[in-house]
Scaffold this active site. Structure first.
Site, PDB file in Angstrom:
ATOM      1  N   LYS A   1       3.176  -5.042  -0.806  1.00 32.04           N
ATOM      2  CA  LYS A   1       2.313  -4.063  -1.484  1.00 32.04           C
ATOM      3  C   LYS A   1       1.361  -4.728  -2.472  1.00 32.04           C
ATOM      4  O   LYS A   1       0.189  -4.343  -2.569  1.00 32.04           O
ATOM      5  CB  LYS A   1       3.174  -3.029  -2.226  1.00 32.04           C
ATOM      6  CG  LYS A   1       3.880  -2.109  -1.248  1.00 32.04           C
ATOM      7  CD  LYS A   1       3.878  -0.669  -1.738  1.00 32.04           C
ATOM      8  CE  LYS A   1       4.617   0.201  -0.734  1.00 32.04           C
ATOM      9  NZ  LYS A   1       3.954   1.418  -0.368  1.00 32.04           N
TER      10      LYS A   1
ATOM     11  N   GLU B   1       0.153   3.840 -13.360  1.00 29.26           N
ATOM     12  CA  GLU B   1      -1.051   3.924 -12.546  1.00 29.26           C
ATOM     13  C   GLU B   1      -1.600   5.334 -12.620  1.00 29.26           C
ATOM     14  O   GLU B   1      -0.896   6.281 -12.977  1.00 29.26           O
ATOM     15  CB  GLU B   1      -0.795   3.492 -11.098  1.00 29.26           C
ATOM     16  CG  GLU B   1       0.104   4.410 -10.324  1.00 29.26           C
ATOM     17  CD  GLU B   1       0.304   3.945  -8.883  1.00 29.26           C
ATOM     18  OE1 GLU B   1       0.227   2.735  -8.618  1.00 29.26           O
ATOM     19  OE2 GLU B   1       0.542   4.811  -8.029  1.00 29.26           O
TER      20      GLU B   1
ATOM     21  N   ARG C   1       0.032  -1.898  13.056  1.00 22.11           N
ATOM     22  CA  ARG C   1       0.661  -1.569  14.345  1.00 22.11           C
ATOM     23  C   ARG C   1       0.056  -0.277  14.858  1.00 22.11           C
ATOM     24  O   ARG C   1      -0.741   0.350  14.189  1.00 22.11           O
ATOM     25  CB  ARG C   1       2.157  -1.354  14.124  1.00 22.11           C
ATOM     26  CG  ARG C   1       2.369  -0.324  13.006  1.00 22.11           C
ATOM     27  CD  ARG C   1       3.785   0.164  12.919  1.00 22.11           C
ATOM     28  NE  ARG C   1       4.042   0.814  11.646  1.00 22.11           N
ATOM     29  CZ  ARG C   1       3.752   2.087  11.369  1.00 22.11           C
ATOM     30  NH1 ARG C   1       3.205   2.848  12.288  1.00 22.11           N
ATOM     31  NH2 ARG C   1       4.028   2.610  10.187  1.00 22.11           N
TER      32      ARG C   1
END
Lengths: 167, 509
Positions: B135, B218, B310
């Site tokens: 991340k 955040e 993916r």
């Protein structure tokens, strides 16, 4: 005698009032006629209720029926098919699994006499252990699961010998 | 769209060397293995299925050109056993491995093992998977390439410095434990006066639960939408987008309804979001189909969430609106044949919606349900894809994910797609295991969903109005009648009673 069916929270009574010329049934006091009963077996079918075609999918010949009608799924539970047929109550012959799971311990074997409420099997479902008990006094004719066996909801896990002369 | 067709930095323009792909091992199971097989068959490529014994009769096994049994304590463990799968690929003569989604699809070590075995991994290279899988590194990479990330203050032990930096971001703020999880040490702060106290409490909670009192903050995006962009990269810096998908409707942090394009989204904002995703894919010299996920606030600000390297569960909605086969694109890219189209050639046709059909109990917190598929009828039609590996009689156990199938429909516009999806859900019948089919029907028909008023808390916000309405009397009697006629005891009463008795109690007008 009325068949008692539980749909959602409520119990409803389905009663035959006439068989000719068409089957006439009373549901909670409302009358309906059936000119086509549909198939008896599980699967997709149609019947004609009050002159209208009803398409359905259905499984479950005893106990809980699962239905697909009008684009919705319903579970309909038979409260007790033999309710009112004798005065003794709790007269079932079968021990049913209340939910899917596995057998942890078998307490009784075929041939054993049991009294109502006596433990027959200990099962584990959803990480909870529960004891399945005899529904009435009697003799076990079959214990259908062994330790470690898996089963589905409403599967018969043990069976009592039918009561002589009873229904 | 006005995006440049292909964004290139000063990178070599040559695509990676071509590797012939004639036989592909699919390192997956269920509907996605079946779906990948379908494209391989259309391309004239042989497929090899892997399976654990619990799955031996699954449709992905019966439909394959070759099969290899995986040995493992559990089916999931077997599908996570990289060395065993690589060995299976070599033994079965496969020259490439398609990982599907989940399992090993985003495992950098596995991608490396595949490459080291001389096989083609149908996906990005191991370094790209590692970059996007972390991340922090993914966020830094995105930020460095001009992709917006949510403003945040990194972990610190100094409360005063933390409070000052956090206040500079603005409110509301989300305070989180650096070592956290499960909501512990987490809180939302809406005004400066409560910031220090909230940080202190979060820090002591974090210390208590994780033995690490560091917290970070955040920007908290309220009522966020989940918007993601399908990208394709050729591995040499060329990248295009296949527009966005909206996956805002979620439960238990997992998507249940996805659509493409997004529910109402201003055109300029769409271009900005898709452009950011292409920038990221191009900068990473991304090779494969991939998805760049963003959260979008009500104020139109959007922030990078993560990149999935993916094929995505919800890829069919993109296929339906673009007419492109994403698995084919993956294979072509892996074989060095480059991108299937240039950006101006990619256009949106209509609207598509996917519903994830899960074995679960919506009325009991969406807990997974088990049972068996005792009766099955799947919807069919020209604008319907029912992606599944179901068969009547199949047991549904806790061995795998509760997702049973995906219903994907398209229509000329969003309203038409919703109507078709509802009709198809009503036609679908799965009896024997509890599913969310009827819940999905109500969700699609909800006025707020139809209006496109979506955000990630949609399911909890509308929980009350999403409960099954009671049946009207006529519908209830129909159901009771059908149930009764399925009961052996009742059928016996109807047919077996001799006539004199049968006429007793006959009802007369």
């Amino acid at each position: 005698m009325a068949l008692k069916l539980k749909l959602g929270e409520d119990v409803h009574e389905v009663e035959i009032v006439a068989r000719r010329p068409h089957l006439t049934v009373r549901i909670d006091g409302r009358l309906h006629t059936l000119s086509d009963l549909g198939q008896a077996e599980d699967g997709f079918g149609t019947l004609i209720l009050d002159g209208a075609l009803v398409s359905y999918g259905r499984i479950g010949g005893t106990g809980t029926a699962l239905l697909r009608i009008d684009g919705r799924t319903h579970a309909v539970e038979v409260v007790d098919p033999f309710e009112g047929s004798d005065g003794t109550g709790g007269g079932r012959d079968e021990v049913l699994a209340p939910m899917p799971g596995a057998v942890v311990e078998v307490h009784k074997a075929a041939g054993d006499a049991v009294t109502r409420g006596q433990a027959v099997l200990t099962i584990e479902s959803m990480k909870l252990q529960t004891t399945l008990v005899a529904p009435r006094d009697g003799v076990l004719v079959a214990v259908l699961k062994s330790e470690g066996d898996m089963f589905e909801k409403d599967e018969v896990v043990a069976r009592l010998a039918p009561v002589e002369g009873g229904q | 769209m006005s995006q440049p067709a292909v964004l290139r930095d000063a990178l070599p323009l040559q695509a990676p060397a071509a590797a012939p792909i004639r036989r592909v091992l699919i390192a997956n199971r269920g509907e996605i293995a079946v779906r990948i097989q379908r494209t391989l068959r259309a391309m004239g490529i042989a497929s090899v299925a892997v399976f654990h014994r619990v799955d031996a009769e699954g449709p992905h096994v019966t439909g394959a050109d070759g099969t290899v049994e995986l040995i493992g304590d559990s089916a999931v463990a077997a599908h996570l056993d990289g060395p065993q799968i690589v060995a299976a690929a070599r033994a079965s003569g496969a020259d490439a491995i398609h990982p599907g989604y989940g399992f090993l699809s985003e495992n950098a070590a596995f991608a490396r093992q595949v490459a080291e075995a001389g096989l083609t991994f149908i996906g990005p290279d191991a370094d790209t998977i590692a970059l996007m899988g972390d991340k922090i590194s993914a966020r830094q990479f995105a930020e460095a390439h001009g992709v917006p990330v949510a403003p945040s203050v990194m972990p610190t032990g100094d409360l005063d410095a933390f409070a000052a930096a956090a206040e500079a971001i603005g409110f509301p703020l989300l305070i989180k434990a650096a070592a956290g999880g499960g909501g512990k040490g987490m809180s939302i702060v809406r005004e400066p006066s409560t910031l220090r106290e909230a940080a202190r409490i979060a820090s002591s909670e974090a210390q208590r639960y994780f033995g690490d009192g560091r917290v970070y903050a955040e920007l908290y995006v309220e009522r966020p939408r989940h918007i993601e962009v399908q990208v394709l990269g050729d591995g040499a810096g060329g990248a295009i987008h296949l527009f966005e998908r909206e996956c805002s409707v979620q439960r238990r942090f997992q998507k249940i309804i996805e659509e493409a394009p997004a529910a109402p989204l201003p055109e300029a904002l769409r271009e900005e979001i898709c452009g950011a995703a292409v920038r990221l894919a191009a900068a990473a010299r991304y090779k494969n189909a991939g998805t760049v996920e963003f959260i979008l606030g009500t104020d139109g600000r959007f922030f990078f969430l993560e990149m999935n390297t993916r094929l995505q569960v919800e890829h069919p909605v993109t296929e339906m609106i673009t007419g492109l086969d994403l698995v084919r694109a993956q294979v072509d890219i892996a074989a060095g044949r480059g991108l299937p189209a240039t950006q101006p050639e990619i256009r949106v046709h209509g609207h598509a919606i996917e519903c994830r059909i899960c074995a679960e109990a919506p009325e009991r917190g969406f807990l997974p349900a088990t049972g068996a598929v005792r009766l099955l009828r799947v919807p069919d039609g020209p604008a319907i894809r029912f992606e599944n590996a179901l068969r009547q009689g199949q047991k549904v156990t806790a061995d795998f994910d509760p997702m049973l199938a995906k219903l994907v429909v398209s229509g000329p516009d969003r309203a038409a797609a919703i109507d078709r999806a509802i009709a198809a859900l009503k036609e679908l019948a799965i009896l024997g295991v509890e599913t969310n089919v009827d819940y999905l029907t109500r969700l699609l028909d909800h006025p707020a969903f139809r209006a496109g008023d979506l955000h990630t808390a949609f399911v909890s916000e509308h929980a009350e109005s999403l409960v099954a309405p009671p049946l009207d009397v006529a519908a209830r009697d129909r159901a009771l009648m059908v149930a009764a006629l399925g009961q052996r005891a009742f059928r016996t009463l109807v047919s077996d009673v001799p006539e004199p008795q049968a006429s007793i109690g006959a009802w007369r007008n």
